[in-house]
Design an enzyme around this catalytic site. Sequence first.
Site, PDB file in Angstrom:
ATOM      1  N   GLN A  81      37.993  -5.764  61.330  1.00 23.65           N
ATOM      2  CA  GLN A  81      39.156  -5.130  61.938  1.00 23.65           C
ATOM      3  C   GLN A  81      38.961  -4.877  63.430  1.00 23.65           C
ATOM      4  O   GLN A  81      39.927  -4.842  64.185  1.00 23.65           O
ATOM      5  CB  GLN A  81      39.487  -3.820  61.222  1.00 23.65           C
ATOM      6  CG  GLN A  81      40.061  -4.025  59.827  1.00 23.65           C
ATOM      7  CD  GLN A  81      40.320  -2.714  59.110  1.00 23.65           C
ATOM      8  OE1 GLN A  81      40.136  -1.637  59.662  1.00 23.65           O
ATOM      9  NE2 GLN A  81      40.742  -2.803  57.863  1.00 23.65           N
TER      10      GLN A  81
ATOM     11  N   ASP B 189      36.045  -6.776  49.652  1.00 27.85           N
ATOM     12  CA  ASP B 189      36.952  -5.807  49.028  1.00 27.85           C
ATOM     13  C   ASP B 189      37.056  -6.017  47.524  1.00 27.85           C
ATOM     14  O   ASP B 189      37.492  -5.123  46.797  1.00 27.85           O
ATOM     15  CB  ASP B 189      38.345  -5.890  49.657  1.00 27.85           C
ATOM     16  CG  ASP B 189      38.468  -5.014  50.897  1.00 27.85           C
ATOM     17  OD1 ASP B 189      37.526  -4.238  51.178  1.00 27.85           O
ATOM     18  OD2 ASP B 189      39.494  -5.097  51.586  1.00 27.85           O
TER      19      ASP B 189
ATOM     20  N   SER C  75      32.898  -4.391  60.504  1.00 30.34           N
ATOM     21  CA  SER C  75      34.291  -4.588  60.107  1.00 30.34           C
ATOM     22  C   SER C  75      34.939  -5.654  60.969  1.00 30.34           C
ATOM     23  O   SER C  75      34.853  -5.602  62.200  1.00 30.34           O
ATOM     24  CB  SER C  75      35.078  -3.285  60.240  1.00 30.34           C
ATOM     25  OG  SER C  75      36.457  -3.507  59.995  1.00 30.34           O
TER      26      SER C  75
ATOM     27  N   SER D 268      33.578 -10.611  56.916  1.00 30.48           N
ATOM     28  CA  SER D 268      34.941 -10.800  56.379  1.00 30.48           C
ATOM     29  C   SER D 268      35.762 -11.767  57.231  1.00 30.48           C
ATOM     30  O   SER D 268      36.903 -11.473  57.638  1.00 30.48           O
ATOM     31  CB  SER D 268      35.659  -9.453  56.261  1.00 30.48           C
ATOM     32  OG  SER D 268      34.947  -8.578  55.423  1.00 30.48           O
TER      33      SER D 268
ATOM     34  N   ARG E  44      30.899   2.158  48.749  1.00 26.46           N
ATOM     35  CA  ARG E  44      31.341   1.513  47.509  1.00 26.46           C
ATOM     36  C   ARG E  44      30.183   0.971  46.679  1.00 26.46           C
ATOM     37  O   ARG E  44      30.266   0.923  45.451  1.00 26.46           O
ATOM     38  CB  ARG E  44      32.345   0.394  47.820  1.00 26.46           C
ATOM     39  CG  ARG E  44      33.710   0.926  48.197  1.00 26.46           C
ATOM     40  CD  ARG E  44      34.714  -0.164  48.471  1.00 26.46           C
ATOM     41  NE  ARG E  44      36.014   0.414  48.781  1.00 26.46           N
ATOM     42  CZ  ARG E  44      36.985  -0.234  49.413  1.00 26.46           C
ATOM     43  NH1 ARG E  44      36.799  -1.480  49.815  1.00 26.46           N
ATOM     44  NH2 ARG E  44      38.139   0.368  49.653  1.00 26.46           N
TER      45      ARG E  44
END
Length: 412
Positions: A157, A296, A155, A182, A327
């Site tokens: 983040q 995403d 991630s 990402s 996902r």
Amino acid sequence: MPVVDIPGSKSVTARALFLAAAADGVTTLVRPLRSDDTEGFAEGLARLGYRVGRTPDTWQVDGRPQGPAVPEADVYCRDGATTARFLPTLAAAGHGTYRFDASPQMRRRPLLPLTRALRDLGVDLRHEEQEGHHPLTVTAAGVAGGEVTLDAGQSSQYLTALLLLGPLTREGLRVTVTDLVSVPYVEITIAMMRAFGVEVAREGNSFVVPPGGYRATTYAVEPDASTASYFFAAAAVTGGEVTVPGLGEGALQGDLGFVDVLRHMGADVTVGRDATTVRGTGELRGVTVNMRDISDTMPTLAAIAPFASGPVRIEDVANTRVKECDRLEACAENLRRLGVRVTTGPDWIEVQPAAADGPTGTEIKSYGDHRVVMSFAVTGLRVPGVSFDDPGCVRKTFPGFHEEFGALRTRL
């Protein structure tokens, strides 16, 4: 030509709330996203002693460069990954004891690369149950700063949280990443930090953040590009046309790159100065695409893939397995329920064109994931009988999604 007003970006709103809380002065956020995730973030700030004033179109935050206003707090992060990862990092810059917990869904999601890096920087942080997961307690005494190595392959983040922390440290921060997913989300962070008065330097795989803090400002939150992907995809699969204002050439969010995928598949795309328009041409070609940087929107593409004339293969999306749900498998399972042939690997999914008599309507398993529901709502534009076991989970990022999408269906 339907014009769709998309709510504010979740990613931008979360970063703006952190920056506003950390800045010196009062910051006004214009058109922030109001959803379960962002309300949870604002509630968490309030629990930490920050003043957050809210009107329908603006939020005002009284910044505290010295950290939380209370010496101890118990913060519930709900389902929000940004809340669960950013707020403990913000609290570490203060002085006090702060406990963080989250929903069962968020408890399953990983934190260890971030919390390991915080510990390397001297933060007293303890996972109460499973190492690398919520709940956790931060016993904060400020952060000196210095150099740290981070694996952000799961991630981005993790890196964003550390970059946001950098100006609040006494010495500044140099973060060297061994892996990074990402990347556009990191670019959002750097651009927003610049708007709050901090310039981040990149030196190869290292990011250098100076000390000195942030200055308050008025910040307008742009529409959510990930959410816009469902409306753009709707135009592509129906032969209609959709324009989203507020997302154009200067947009911060990398997920606007989803329209380039639609263009490669045959849609007509116009990205203007302050708006983007997608028009379906009646043609959707198969495509092989690397979606590492816009993962995403992987479910959006998977959900419309059966309508392409050839196979659709999505690669380099291993990180989607550690989102609100796995996902990759959630999309595969639901496509199979629709009667579509699908194969998956560790970091890829390949979807075959639907048979002449399919897909067939079914109940979509949401797995509690807002993006699964919103993606397969697009499938439902072409497949009668699509329903959802938990349609309300869209409140995480877009509480009014079903009403807005229903109105678009009528207009298309």
